[in-house]
Write a protein that holds these residues in place. Structure first.
Motif, PDB file in Angstrom:
ATOM      1  N   GLY A   1       0.830  -1.203   0.000  1.00 25.79           N
ATOM      2  CA  GLY A   1       0.000   0.000   0.000  1.00 25.79           C
ATOM      3  C   GLY A   1       0.866   1.255   0.000  1.00 25.79           C
ATOM      4  N   PRO A   2       0.396   2.351   0.587  1.00 23.73           N
ATOM      5  CA  PRO A   2       1.177   3.597   0.616  1.00 23.73           C
ATOM      6  C   PRO A   2       2.527   3.442   1.311  1.00 23.73           C
ATOM      7  CG  PRO A   2      -1.090   4.003   1.257  1.00 23.73           C
ATOM      8  CD  PRO A   2      -0.920   2.523   1.214  1.00 23.73           C
ATOM      9  N   SER A   3       2.669   2.416   2.156  1.00 26.66           N
ATOM     10  CA  SER A   3       3.945   2.178   2.840  1.00 26.66           C
ATOM     11  C   SER A   3       5.065   1.851   1.867  1.00 26.66           C
ATOM     12  CB  SER A   3       3.808   1.036   3.852  1.00 26.66           C
ATOM     13  OG  SER A   3       2.911   1.380   4.875  1.00 26.66           O
ATOM     14  N   ILE A   4       4.706   1.577   0.613  1.00 33.05           N
ATOM     15  CA  ILE A   4       5.720   1.294  -0.395  1.00 33.05           C
ATOM     16  C   ILE A   4       6.645   2.496  -0.564  1.00 33.05           C
ATOM     17  CG2 ILE A   4       4.459   2.127  -2.429  1.00 33.05           C
ATOM     18  CD1 ILE A   4       6.565  -1.107  -2.139  1.00 33.05           C
TER      19      ILE A   4
ATOM     20  N   VAL B   1      -9.951  11.687  -8.484  1.00 26.45           N
ATOM     21  CA  VAL B   1      -8.495  11.864  -8.399  1.00 26.45           C
ATOM     22  C   VAL B   1      -8.224  12.899  -7.314  1.00 26.45           C
ATOM     23  CG1 VAL B   1      -6.416  12.585  -9.616  1.00 26.45           C
ATOM     24  CG2 VAL B   1      -8.190  11.290 -10.828  1.00 26.45           C
ATOM     25  N   ALA B   2      -7.503  12.479  -6.267  1.00 26.33           N
ATOM     26  CA  ALA B   2      -7.220  13.384  -5.153  1.00 26.33           C
ATOM     27  C   ALA B   2      -5.970  12.925  -4.422  1.00 26.33           C
ATOM     28  CB  ALA B   2      -8.401  13.427  -4.185  1.00 26.33           C
ATOM     29  N   PHE B   3      -5.193  13.888  -3.947  1.00 25.02           N
ATOM     30  CA  PHE B   3      -3.978  13.538  -3.203  1.00 25.02           C
ATOM     31  C   PHE B   3      -4.328  12.740  -1.956  1.00 25.02           C
ATOM     32  CE2 PHE B   3      -2.582  17.666  -5.229  1.00 25.02           C
ATOM     33  CZ  PHE B   3      -1.781  17.057  -6.179  1.00 25.02           C
ATOM     34  N   SER B   4      -5.532  12.966  -1.424  1.00 25.19           N
ATOM     35  CA  SER B   4      -5.946  12.265  -0.203  1.00 25.19           C
ATOM     36  C   SER B   4      -6.119  10.764  -0.413  1.00 25.19           C
ATOM     37  CB  SER B   4      -7.259  12.868   0.321  1.00 25.19           C
ATOM     38  OG  SER B   4      -8.289  12.751  -0.650  1.00 25.19           O
ATOM     39  N   ASN B   5      -6.201  10.329  -1.682  1.00 20.88           N
ATOM     40  CA  ASN B   5      -6.297   8.889  -1.951  1.00 20.88           C
ATOM     41  C   ASN B   5      -5.112   8.131  -1.382  1.00 20.88           C
ATOM     42  OD1 ASN B   5      -8.714   9.034  -3.343  1.00 20.88           O
ATOM     43  ND2 ASN B   5      -7.746   9.190  -5.367  1.00 20.88           N
ATOM     44  N   VAL B   6      -3.960   8.811  -1.290  1.00 24.48           N
ATOM     45  CA  VAL B   6      -2.731   8.153  -0.834  1.00 24.48           C
ATOM     46  C   VAL B   6      -2.840   7.775   0.636  1.00 24.48           C
ATOM     47  CG1 VAL B   6      -0.233   8.377  -0.578  1.00 24.48           C
ATOM     48  CG2 VAL B   6      -1.372   9.419  -2.546  1.00 24.48           C
ATOM     49  N   TRP B   7      -3.348   8.703   1.464  1.00 28.74           N
ATOM     50  CA  TRP B   7      -3.412   8.416   2.901  1.00 28.74           C
ATOM     51  C   TRP B   7      -4.817   8.052   3.389  1.00 28.74           C
ATOM     52  CZ3 TRP B   7      -1.547  13.173   1.036  1.00 28.74           C
ATOM     53  CH2 TRP B   7      -2.460  14.230   1.039  1.00 28.74           C
ATOM     54  N   HIS B   8      -5.758   7.906   2.469  1.00 28.55           N
ATOM     55  CA  HIS B   8      -7.111   7.503   2.868  1.00 28.55           C
ATOM     56  C   HIS B   8      -7.074   6.062   3.381  1.00 28.55           C
ATOM     57  CE1 HIS B   8     -11.410   7.728   3.044  1.00 28.55           C
ATOM     58  NE2 HIS B   8     -11.572   6.692   2.226  1.00 28.55           N
ATOM     59  N   HIS B   9      -7.603   5.840   4.584  1.00 29.66           N
ATOM     60  CA  HIS B   9      -7.566   4.526   5.251  1.00 29.66           C
ATOM     61  C   HIS B   9      -6.123   4.006   5.351  1.00 29.66           C
ATOM     62  CE1 HIS B   9     -11.853   4.293   5.364  1.00 29.66           C
ATOM     63  NE2 HIS B   9     -11.999   4.233   4.051  1.00 29.66           N
TER      64      HIS B   9
ATOM     65  N   SER C   1      -2.642   2.591   6.486  1.00 29.21           N
ATOM     66  CA  SER C   1      -2.162   1.626   7.461  1.00 29.21           C
ATOM     67  C   SER C   1      -0.736   1.283   7.095  1.00 29.21           C
ATOM     68  CB  SER C   1      -3.023   0.356   7.448  1.00 29.21           C
ATOM     69  OG  SER C   1      -2.418  -0.655   8.247  1.00 29.21           O
ATOM     70  N   LEU C   2       0.148   1.240   8.069  1.00 29.65           N
ATOM     71  CA  LEU C   2       1.551   0.940   7.788  1.00 29.65           C
ATOM     72  C   LEU C   2       1.694  -0.454   7.202  1.00 29.65           C
ATOM     73  CD1 LEU C   2       4.433   2.048   7.965  1.00 29.65           C
ATOM     74  CD2 LEU C   2       4.601   1.051  10.254  1.00 29.65           C
ATOM     75  N   PHE C   3       0.881  -1.381   7.689  1.00 33.08           N
ATOM     76  CA  PHE C   3       0.929  -2.757   7.178  1.00 33.08           C
ATOM     77  C   PHE C   3      -0.472  -3.182   6.721  1.00 33.08           C
ATOM     78  CE2 PHE C   3       3.916  -2.646  10.917  1.00 33.08           C
ATOM     79  CZ  PHE C   3       5.077  -2.474  10.166  1.00 33.08           C
ATOM     80  N   PRO C   4      -0.964  -2.622   5.621  1.00 27.61           N
ATOM     81  CA  PRO C   4      -2.339  -2.897   5.198  1.00 27.61           C
ATOM     82  C   PRO C   4      -2.598  -4.361   4.858  1.00 27.61           C
ATOM     83  CG  PRO C   4      -1.135  -1.791   3.450  1.00 27.61           C
ATOM     84  CD  PRO C   4      -0.286  -1.730   4.673  1.00 27.61           C
ATOM     85  N   ASN C   5      -1.567  -5.081   4.445  1.00 29.15           N
ATOM     86  CA  ASN C   5      -1.714  -6.493   4.099  1.00 29.15           C
ATOM     87  C   ASN C   5      -0.847  -7.389   4.981  1.00 29.15           C
ATOM     88  OD1 ASN C   5      -3.510  -6.116   1.781  1.00 29.15           O
ATOM     89  ND2 ASN C   5      -1.749  -5.127   0.831  1.00 29.15           N
ATOM     90  N   GLY C   6      -0.523  -6.868   6.170  1.00 30.56           N
ATOM     91  CA  GLY C   6       0.261  -7.650   7.122  1.00 30.56           C
ATOM     92  C   GLY C   6       1.746  -7.313   7.065  1.00 30.56           C
TER      93      GLY C   6
END
Length: 458
Positions: A45-48, A186-194, A196-201
């Motif tokens: 996710g965004p943690s990438i 399209v919004a910058f907020s899509n990046v941090w919306h919901h 989670s540092l580990f969204p898939n574990g």
């Protein structure tokens, strides 16, 4: 410590500063970004963004170490020679042969990829024929002058840069104008919306490190181009010091915009996010556009392989007593290692033969994956060699110095070992990791049978 002062023939100084700067940018932008970013975003996710930042930081530490070594002795054709010089012939034997073979396999993989991308437009054209033609063209580029190689890489890099700039500019305009797509706003907020540092574990977050790591493989090639510039000590620091900004802008900038346009929760793992994003922007020929970009990216990588592997093989010829390799010490009148270039091209050409024999295709994929893992071992060895250099009489206290080397270099070594260990926890990378471990043990034992020191040919 072995004495390895070499008397190589002077190489051609045909690369200019603009060549090296663009080659440095191109070297930090691999096909993995264009084709594999979706998979890595799917894992983390965004943690990438954090994963790219961490790996980029430690790759920069390694590049500064290589830079300091080459600044102290810019006559070397490859940084691998420093492993022999500061760790002895046995470690050097393992490193120089492993690295050369690894680059050759990397070239074979890139040549296979080039054929695949061209078949996007010409599906009926045989893969082996495409590979032969492309290899001949790029071999000719490397055989003419260093300047022609630099000019070719300059324009290959320019295409990648323009593609990423187009993505970033398109994304910013879409976000600022409230553009709506079929998958959402399209919004910058899509990046941090919901967020989670580990969204898939945690496991998938750690697996992302190995996936992203190999997007950076080959960055060290920039160190080999500086020896063939008109003023290596002026060009080298500029090229290396700009790496962090390139990583921040081109990697993190592109990924941030991708997740701005396409909500990260919906990005599929098996598709190029660049294709999807350009399609959402209304570009119907997006697939063809991205295919062209990755084609030039793979061709650029192959071009760099021919350049880098031939210089490594030339240096290897000087550090080997085997009679069969002595002819490769010869330079042409144009100060090019022509025989090393031709032999490297011949080795890469086996890719075309492999494409004709389906039964060994899987074995080839395995060997390519396993050899890629060896890059991590080479990175560790060069950092250890750097630490030995700092303790030697060769240390140049007023040179191009690594920042806080006593802390950052050991940290980088631990990090590369960590990434290698993570390979064993991912089912897809476990078998290649075992293959590279077997290579380490078997070839390591062969290396231990070599003399501790060597006296290089004059």
């Amino acid at each position: 410590m072995s004495e390895t002062k070499e008397s190589h023939q002077p190489q051609q100084h045909g690369l200019k500063n603009r060549h090296v700067q663009l080659i440095a940018i191109g070297g930090t932008i691999g096909t993995g970004l264009f084709m594999g970013a979706g998979n890595s975003i799917h894992f983390a996710g965004p943690s990438i963004l954090l994963v790219y930042l961490i790996i980029g930081f430690f790759m920069f530490v390694m590049m500064r170490a290589i830079g300091e070594l080459l600044y102290a002795d810019p006559t070397q054709h490859t940084f691998i020679t420093f492993i022999t010089k500061y760790m002895g012939n046995r470690a050097g034997f393992f490193a120089r042969w492993s690295y050369w073979l690894t680059i050759v396999f990397m070239g074979m993989a890139e040549l296979t990829a080039v054929a695949k991308y061209i078949q996007f437009w010409l599906p009926d054209l045989p893969s082996w024929l495409i590979q032969v033609v492309i290899l001949l063209l790029l071999t000719c580029v490397n055989l003419v002058t260093v300047a022609l190689y630099g000019e070719t890489e300059f324009w290959f890099a320019m295409i990648k840069i323009v593609a990423i700039l187009a993505l970033i500019v398109t994304g910013i305009i879409m976000a600022l104008t409230g553009f709506k797509t079929t998958v959402g706003d399209v919004a910058f907020s899509n990046v941090w919306h919901h967020f989670s540092l580990f969204p898939n574990g945690v496991g998938n977050f750690i697996n992302a490190f190995q996936m992203v790591m190999f997007a950076f493989v080959g960055m060290e090639f920039i160190g080999m181009t500086t020896a063939e510039t008109e003023n290596p000590r002026a060009v080298l620091p500029k090229a290396i010091n700009q790496i962090p900004w390139r990583i921040l802008f081109f990697y993190l900038g592109a990924l941030f915009i991708i997740m701005t346009i396409y909500p990260w929760q919906k990005i599929p793992a098996n598709q190029s996010p660049f294709v999807m994003v350009f399609q959402l922007a209304g570009i119907k020929w997006a697939a063809a556009l991205v295919n062209f970009v990755v084609l030039t990216s793979a061709a650029s990588a192959l071009n760099s392989v021919l350049f880098s592997a031939s210089r490594n093989f030339y240096a290897l010829a000087y550090q080997s007593k085997a009679s069969f390799i002595k002819p490769f010490r010869k330079m042409s009148h144009a100060k090019l290692p022509v025989r090393a270039i031709l032999f490297t091209s011949l080795m890469v050409a086996f890719s075309a033969i492999i494409s004709l024999i389906p039964t060994i295709t899987n074995a080839f994929s395995f060997v390519t994956s396993a050899s890629t893992d060896l890059f991590l071992m080479i990175y560790v060895l060069i950092l250890i060699a750097y630490m030995r250099y700092r303790q030697s009489n060769d240390y140049m206290s007023d040179g191009f110095l690594v920042i806080a080397p006593k802390v950052l270099v050991p940290m980088a070594i631990v990090f590369f070992v960590f990434v290698f260990i993570t390979l064993f926890f991912n089912p897809e990378s476990r078998v290649p990791a075992l293959g590279s471990t077997i290579w380490l043990i078997v070839f390591g034992l062969i290396a231990m049978r070599q003399p501790k020191t060597i006296s290089l040919a004059k």
